[in-house]
Design an enzyme around this catalytic site. Structure first.
Site, short mmCIF file in Angstrom:
data_model
loop_
_atom_site.label_atom_id
_atom_site.label_comp_id
_atom_site.label_asym_id
_atom_site.label_seq_id
_atom_site.Cartn_x
_atom_site.Cartn_y
_atom_site.Cartn_z
N HIS A 1 6.60 -3.29 -12.51
CA HIS A 1 5.43 -4.09 -12.12
C HIS A 1 4.39 -4.08 -13.21
CE1 HIS A 1 5.10 0.02 -10.54
NE2 HIS A 1 3.79 -0.05 -10.78
N HIS B 1 15.57 -6.30 -8.56
CA HIS B 1 15.19 -4.90 -8.77
C HIS B 1 15.47 -4.48 -10.21
CE1 HIS B 1 14.31 -0.74 -7.66
NE2 HIS B 1 15.30 -0.42 -8.47
N CYS C 1 13.67 0.56 -1.69
CA CYS C 1 12.61 0.31 -2.68
C CYS C 1 11.48 -0.47 -2.00
CB CYS C 1 13.17 -0.49 -3.85
SG CYS C 1 11.90 -1.12 -4.97
N ASP D 1 -2.80 -5.22 -5.01
CA ASP D 1 -2.49 -3.79 -4.91
C ASP D 1 -3.16 -3.23 -3.65
OD1 ASP D 1 -1.57 -1.43 -7.16
OD2 ASP D 1 -2.75 -0.78 -5.42
N CYS E 1 11.06 -4.03 -3.28
CA CYS E 1 12.15 -4.89 -2.80
C CYS E 1 11.93 -5.25 -1.33
CB CYS E 1 13.50 -4.21 -2.97
SG CYS E 1 14.11 -4.21 -4.67
P1 AMP Z 1 2.45 2.74 -10.59
O1 AMP Z 1 1.76 4.07 -10.62
O2 AMP Z 1 2.28 1.98 -11.88
O3 AMP Z 1 3.90 2.86 -10.15
O4 AMP Z 1 1.68 1.88 -9.53
C1 AMP Z 1 2.15 1.63 -8.22
C2 AMP Z 1 1.09 0.81 -7.53
O5 AMP Z 1 1.65 0.26 -6.36
C3 AMP Z 1 -0.16 1.61 -7.12
O6 AMP Z 1 -1.32 1.03 -7.71
C4 AMP Z 1 -0.15 1.47 -5.58
O7 AMP Z 1 -1.46 1.38 -5.04
C5 AMP Z 1 0.65 0.21 -5.37
N1 AMP Z 1 1.31 0.09 -4.09
C6 AMP Z 1 2.11 1.01 -3.49
N2 AMP Z 1 2.57 0.54 -2.32
C7 AMP Z 1 2.06 -0.71 -2.18
C8 AMP Z 1 2.17 -1.71 -1.17
N3 AMP Z 1 2.90 -1.53 -0.06
N4 AMP Z 1 1.50 -2.88 -1.36
C9 AMP Z 1 0.76 -3.07 -2.46
N5 AMP Z 1 0.64 -2.17 -3.45
C10 AMP Z 1 1.27 -1.00 -3.31
ZN ZN Z 2 13.03 -2.74 -6.01
#
Ligand code: AMP
Ligand code: ZN
Length: 118
Positions: free
Chosen positions: A102, A49, A7, A33, A10
């Protein structure tokens, strides 16, 4: 191997992937983000998680309450002094991409846009 092992959030909690952290305590982590949709875009996650908001129950209420109660402080710390929006995508219909619960905090410009395209 369980779901936590690969994950992505995680991994951020464990320090295996870098993140721009803006808040951390024993239960909660907040970070920027990686692909912001607005000038302010913070993610607030539980350190444990939990796959999705679709999977929580009443026993998660204290943790969820703590995460939500942190939002105004985190938003203000990013400069959101005139409001913000909170989004929680859940499951397939919610188009959740990362399967670790999140809260998105977005803001920083006006107008932010409609909640959803009509
Ligand atoms: P969701 O569509 O609600 O699952 O949003 C997932 C969010 O996680 C998106 O806005 C991505 O840009 C963000 N995201 C994915 N990987 C990372 C990362 N390594 N660090 C920070 N944000 C991330
Ligand atoms: Zn997780």
């Amino acid at each position: 191997m369980n779901s936590q092992d690969d994950c992505i959030f995680c991994k951020i909690v464990r320090g295996e992937i870098p993140a721009k952290k803006v808040f951390e305590d024993d239960d909660v982590l907040a970070f920027l983000d990686i692909k912001p949709v607005a000038p302010i875009h913070v993610l607030v996650i539980p350190k444990k998680h939990i796959a999705s908001l679709a999977q929580v129950d009443e026993t998660d209420a204290p943790l969820l309450g703590k995460m939500l109660a942190l939002v105004p402080t985190l938003a203000r710390a990013q400069g959101a002094d005139d409001g913000f929006r909170v989004i929680v995508n859940a499951g397939r219909i919610g188009q959740q991409e990362v399967p670790h619960l999140h809260i998105h905090i977005v803001g920083g410009h006006h107008p932010l846009g409609p909640m959803l395209a009509r």
